[in-house]
Design an enzyme around this catalytic site. Structure first.
Site, PDB file in Angstrom:
ATOM      1  N   ASP A  14       0.851  -1.200   0.000  1.00  0.00           N
ATOM      2  CA  ASP A  14       0.000   0.000   0.000  1.00  0.00           C
ATOM      3  C   ASP A  14       0.879   1.241   0.000  1.00  0.00           C
ATOM      4  OD1 ASP A  14      -2.276   1.600   0.034  1.00  0.00           O
ATOM      5  OD2 ASP A  14      -2.331   1.688   2.214  1.00  0.00           O
ATOM      6  N   SER A  15       0.273   2.354  -0.405  1.00  0.00           N
ATOM      7  CA  SER A  15       0.993   3.626  -0.366  1.00  0.00           C
ATOM      8  C   SER A  15       1.262   4.042   1.085  1.00  0.00           C
ATOM      9  CB  SER A  15       0.165   4.699  -1.070  1.00  0.00           C
ATOM     10  OG  SER A  15      -1.118   4.774  -0.469  1.00  0.00           O
ATOM     11  N   TYR A  46      -0.362   8.703  -2.768  1.00  0.00           N
ATOM     12  CA  TYR A  46      -0.202   8.427  -4.196  1.00  0.00           C
ATOM     13  C   TYR A  46      -1.341   9.077  -4.995  1.00  0.00           C
ATOM     14  CZ  TYR A  46       3.228   4.566  -3.542  1.00  0.00           C
ATOM     15  OH  TYR A  46       4.325   3.802  -3.261  1.00  0.00           O
ATOM     16  N   GLY A  47      -2.459   9.299  -4.294  1.00  0.00           N
ATOM     17  CA  GLY A  47      -3.709   9.703  -4.950  1.00  0.00           C
ATOM     18  C   GLY A  47      -3.664  10.992  -5.744  1.00  0.00           C
ATOM     19  N   CYS A  77      -3.603  -0.848  -2.467  1.00  0.00           N
ATOM     20  CA  CYS A  77      -3.772   0.552  -2.850  1.00  0.00           C
ATOM     21  C   CYS A  77      -4.534   0.634  -4.173  1.00  0.00           C
ATOM     22  CB  CYS A  77      -2.398   1.201  -2.993  1.00  0.00           C
ATOM     23  SG  CYS A  77      -2.468   2.916  -3.502  1.00  0.00           S
ATOM     24  N   ASN A  78      -5.687   1.276  -4.140  1.00  0.00           N
ATOM     25  CA  ASN A  78      -6.500   1.407  -5.350  1.00  0.00           C
ATOM     26  C   ASN A  78      -5.838   2.294  -6.385  1.00  0.00           C
ATOM     27  OD1 ASN A  78      -9.573   0.373  -4.824  1.00  0.00           O
ATOM     28  ND2 ASN A  78      -8.461   0.854  -2.971  1.00  0.00           N
ATOM     29  N   THR A  79      -5.173   3.349  -5.911  1.00  0.00           N
ATOM     30  CA  THR A  79      -4.526   4.271  -6.836  1.00  0.00           C
ATOM     31  C   THR A  79      -3.446   3.540  -7.626  1.00  0.00           C
ATOM     32  OG1 THR A  79      -4.945   6.043  -5.252  1.00  0.00           O
ATOM     33  CG2 THR A  79      -3.319   6.488  -6.948  1.00  0.00           C
ATOM     34  N   GLU A 159      -6.719   9.759   8.227  1.00  0.00           N
ATOM     35  CA  GLU A 159      -5.367   9.536   8.767  1.00  0.00           C
ATOM     36  C   GLU A 159      -5.149  10.294  10.066  1.00  0.00           C
ATOM     37  OE1 GLU A 159      -2.222   9.586   5.865  1.00  0.00           O
ATOM     38  OE2 GLU A 159      -2.954   7.516   5.759  1.00  0.00           O
ATOM     39  N   CYS A 189     -10.990   2.881  -2.138  1.00  0.00           N
ATOM     40  CA  CYS A 189      -9.793   3.432  -1.493  1.00  0.00           C
ATOM     41  C   CYS A 189      -9.544   2.655  -0.200  1.00  0.00           C
ATOM     42  CB  CYS A 189     -10.019   4.919  -1.196  1.00  0.00           C
ATOM     43  SG  CYS A 189      -8.659   5.677  -0.295  1.00  0.00           S
ATOM     44  N   THR A 190      -8.268   2.407   0.080  1.00  0.00           N
ATOM     45  CA  THR A 190      -7.892   1.638   1.267  1.00  0.00           C
ATOM     46  C   THR A 190      -8.525   2.148   2.557  1.00  0.00           C
ATOM     47  OG1 THR A 190      -5.940   3.042   1.214  1.00  0.00           O
ATOM     48  CG2 THR A 190      -5.643   0.709   0.620  1.00  0.00           C
ATOM     49  N   HIS A 191      -8.625   3.480   2.649  1.00  0.00           N
ATOM     50  CA  HIS A 191      -9.030   4.090   3.919  1.00  0.00           C
ATOM     51  C   HIS A 191     -10.531   4.100   4.186  1.00  0.00           C
ATOM     52  CE1 HIS A 191      -4.967   5.453   3.551  1.00  0.00           C
ATOM     53  NE2 HIS A 191      -5.017   6.252   4.603  1.00  0.00           N
TER      54      HIS A 191
HETATM   55  N1  DGL Z   1      -3.953   3.890  -0.716  1.00  0.00           N
HETATM   56  C1  DGL Z   1      -4.610   4.893  -1.523  1.00  0.00           C
HETATM   57  C2  DGL Z   1      -5.759   4.274  -2.292  1.00  0.00           C
HETATM   58  O1  DGL Z   1      -6.285   3.226  -1.945  1.00  0.00           O
HETATM   59  C3  DGL Z   1      -5.095   6.059  -0.677  1.00  0.00           C
HETATM   60  C4  DGL Z   1      -3.980   6.878  -0.086  1.00  0.00           C
HETATM   61  C5  DGL Z   1      -3.118   7.574  -1.126  1.00  0.00           C
HETATM   62  O2  DGL Z   1      -3.599   8.516  -1.807  1.00  0.00           O
HETATM   63  O3  DGL Z   1      -1.967   7.168  -1.275  1.00  0.00           O
HETATM   64  O4  DGL Z   1      -6.153   4.823  -3.296  1.00  0.00           O
END
Ligand code: DGL
Length: 273
Positions: A14-15, A46-47, A77-79, A159, A189-191
């Site tokens: 993950d990011s 990363y987003g 991480c979806n991004t 966060e 998104c992970t969060h």
């Molecule tokens: N992990 C990123 C996602 O799932 C969210 C956090 C980021 O922007 O890095 O898209």
């Protein structure tokens, strides 16, 4: 490969730390496997980055996890899944790491949402602008509709644990879906799964919430059943190792909270190749 020689692990990338929430759910469903987590906390988020940068970061993360003897990497991480995974899967991994694989979030999450007629998607700006979710959703649900919305303010609130401050932003964002008559909301998104209840409170009753902590464990199980060439390499000692590229006391606190128990985190040095 015989059971005697199993020595490979499952990597989760993950990011940052949000992927720990996903790993917690995977490890709960499949506790026997050995897991290695890498969170690129130094370079989060990363987003809001370019495709080129995200590809480079993911490549470095993948190299790190493969060097830790992972046979399979799950990109939580979806991004990174949306912007860089296809290239990694199609050209980088087959050439450099034959017999291993990297999976992302887009396929399992769109598979899980394909039975709904009108789906809303919330994700980072990079994920939405990549069009990856729309593309993969359309492949699986030709007659259904997907409505995508970038919700970039949510990750910083989550966060920081500022849930009360997040609520007005979330409410405002969800206004977008008001007239769309969605029957499911895909949390891309992970969060977002971490604050699933907040989404639930604001959505009309009956709207299903699809979040990776519920979808991905089941999909991982199914994947391993379909891919004995990967599954047969995996060791089953139930170990977990956690790496991040930067660490502070605040991050450690967050990591424990999101993984669901107290964990020991090591600092990773990423090879920039
Ligand atoms: N992990 C990123 C996602 O799932 C969210 C956090 C980021 O922007 O890095 O898209």
């Amino acid at each position: 490969m015989g059971g005697k020689y199993r020595r490979m692990k499952i990597g989760v990338f993950d990011s940052g730390l949000g992927g720990l929430f996903t790993l917690g759910a995977i490890a709960k469903a499949l506790p026997e496997y050995d897991y290695v987590y890498l969170g690129d906390t130094k370079r989060l988020p990363y987003g809001s980055r370019s495709q080129e940068t995200i590809y480079q970061f993911l490549k470095e993360g993948v190299n790190f996890l493969f060097a830790k003897d992972c046979a399979l990497i799950i990109v939580a991480c979806n991004t990174a899944s949306a912007e860089a995974l296809r290239k990694i899967q199609q050209s980088y991994v087959p050439k450099k790491y034959p017999g291993r694989n990297v999976l992302g979030m887009i396929v399992p999450m769109t598979e899980a949402s394909a039975s709904f007629a009108r789906v809303g998607l919330v994700a980072t700006s990079a994920t939405v602008s990549s069009g990856a979710y729309d593309r993969e959703f359309k492949k699986r649900a030709k007659k259904s509709k997907i409505f995508s919305l970038a919700t970039p303010l949510l990750v910083p609130f989550i966060e920081q644990g500022e849930i009360a401050l997040m609520r007005p932003a979330l409410k405002e964002y969800l206004e977008y879906f008001k007239n769309k008559r969605i029957d499911a909301l895909l949390l891309g998104c992970t969060h977002y799964g971490i604050v699933k209840k907040e989404f639930q409170k604001l959505l009309p009753k009956g709207v299903a919430i699809l979040s990776q902590d519920t979808v991905v464990p089941k999909k991982t199980k199914e994947y391993l059943a379909r891919h004995p060439e990967i599954a047969s390499q995996l060791s089953k000692k139930g170990t977990r190792a956690f790496y991040v590229t930067d660490i502070t006391p605040e991050l450690t606190k967050l990591a424990n909270k999101w993984f669901g128990k107290s964990i020991k985190i090591k600092r990773a040095t990423i090879d920039k190749k």
